[in-house]
Design an enzyme around this catalytic site. Structure first.
Site, PDB file in Angstrom:
ATOM      1  N   ASN A 152      44.087 -54.974  11.419  1.00  0.00           N
ATOM      2  CA  ASN A 152      44.144 -54.153  12.639  1.00  0.00           C
ATOM      3  C   ASN A 152      45.433 -53.361  12.780  1.00  0.00           C
ATOM      4  O   ASN A 152      45.883 -53.084  13.883  1.00  0.00           O
ATOM      5  CB  ASN A 152      43.958 -55.035  13.902  1.00  0.00           C
ATOM      6  CG  ASN A 152      42.666 -55.813  13.830  1.00  0.00           C
ATOM      7  OD1 ASN A 152      41.632 -55.250  13.426  1.00  0.00           O
ATOM      8  ND2 ASN A 152      42.700 -57.079  14.171  1.00  0.00           N
ATOM      9  N   ARG A 153      46.031 -53.036  11.653  1.00  0.00           N
ATOM     10  CA  ARG A 153      47.255 -52.217  11.652  1.00  0.00           C
ATOM     11  C   ARG A 153      48.429 -52.880  12.383  1.00  0.00           C
ATOM     12  O   ARG A 153      49.404 -52.220  12.722  1.00  0.00           O
ATOM     13  CB  ARG A 153      46.990 -50.816  12.251  1.00  0.00           C
ATOM     14  CG  ARG A 153      45.939 -50.024  11.463  1.00  0.00           C
ATOM     15  CD  ARG A 153      46.446 -49.738  10.050  1.00  0.00           C
ATOM     16  NE  ARG A 153      45.530 -48.966   9.220  1.00  0.00           N
ATOM     17  CZ  ARG A 153      44.742 -49.472   8.266  1.00  0.00           C
ATOM     18  NH1 ARG A 153      44.700 -50.778   8.038  1.00  0.00           N
ATOM     19  NH2 ARG A 153      43.985 -48.693   7.539  1.00  0.00           N
TER      20      ARG A 153
END
Ligand SMILES: Cc1cc2nc3c(=O)[nH]c(=O)nc-3n(C[C@H](O)[C@H](O)[C@H](O)COP(=O)(O)O)c2cc1C
Length: 214
Positions: free
Chosen positions: A191-192
């Site tokens: 999710n970065r």
């Protein structure tokens, strides 16, 4: 031309980087990551990008090979009169970066470049294969050449001239050591929400450790 790469997407999930697990000295973390990357990747783990600020005011990045690292810094070899050599002479502040895709890791190092002692460059030059030694001798790295043929003729001439003789290290060829002042370790996460741990040199021995927002 319209090449859309917006669907290139990858989730990074292999490792996590936590402040509680990192050593006080970033060179130790570098060593751990280097060996882990090397075990995963059959290519040149020691390939690193070095960016310099050129005499024209532009930054320029290119790949070189890391040949040694110690607590003091990172050593590579090149031509001192190349474009990068001239850039370093005017401004020794450089940036190194490693991207180890298989480990989903990046390391970015800011530091100061210094020429290493001549006897160390001699020692490394002597250890190189003859072909690489002659290559260093023939190449006025970064200069415009008239043609590939001219370069090959010069090489053949040098091969004859030095037949059966020791090849001396050209004085304009040798090593630089990059002494780090900041080292950032980037670990890809899902999710970065990547992990970024930055070490900043406070004095000769102490490093401040901070987490950075991804
Ligand atoms: C994998 C790889 C390794 C390289 N290793 C070196 C090196 O150790 N030393 C070097 O001077 N150039 C090396 N080069 C070439 C440099 O990228 C660059 O072309 C050269 O140093 C001239 O750069 P400059 O004109 O900006 O000074 C390497 C290139 C690649 C792709």
């Amino acid at each position: 031309m319209d090449n859309d790469l917006s669907n290139y997407r990858k989730s990074y999930e292999k490792h996590e980087l936590l402040e509680s697990n990192v050593p006080e000295n970033p060179m130790e973390l570098f060593k751990t990551w280097f060996h882990e990357a090397d075990a995963l990747f059959a290519g040149e783990t020691n390939a690193m990008t070095i960016s310099t600020i050129g005499l024209d005011g532009y930054p320029k990045s290119r790949v070189v090979l890391l040949k040694k690292y110690t607590y003091e810094g990172f050593i590579f070899y090149t031509n001192y009169e190349s474009e990068k050599g001239k850039a370093i002479a005017a401004n020794p502040n450089v940036c190194l970066s490693f991207f180890w895709q298989a480990a989903e890791r990046q390391i970015i190092i800011k530091g100061k470049a210094e020429k290493i002692a001549e006897n160390l460059s001699d020692g490394y030059f002597e250890s190189r294969p003859r072909g690489s030694q002659l290559g260093a001798l023939v190449s006025n790295q970064s200069q415009v050449v008239e043609s590939k043929d001219v370069l090959e003729q010069q090489l053949r001439k040098l091969e004859k001239d030095y037949e059966g003789k020791e090849i001396p290290r050209p004085k304009n060829w040798g090593g630089y050591i990059i002494k780090p002042v900041e080292m950032e370790f980037w670990q890809g996460r899902p999710n970065r929400l990547h992990d970024r741990i930055r070490y900043t040199l406070q004095n000769d021995y102490n490093w401040l450790i901070n987490r950075l927002s991804p």
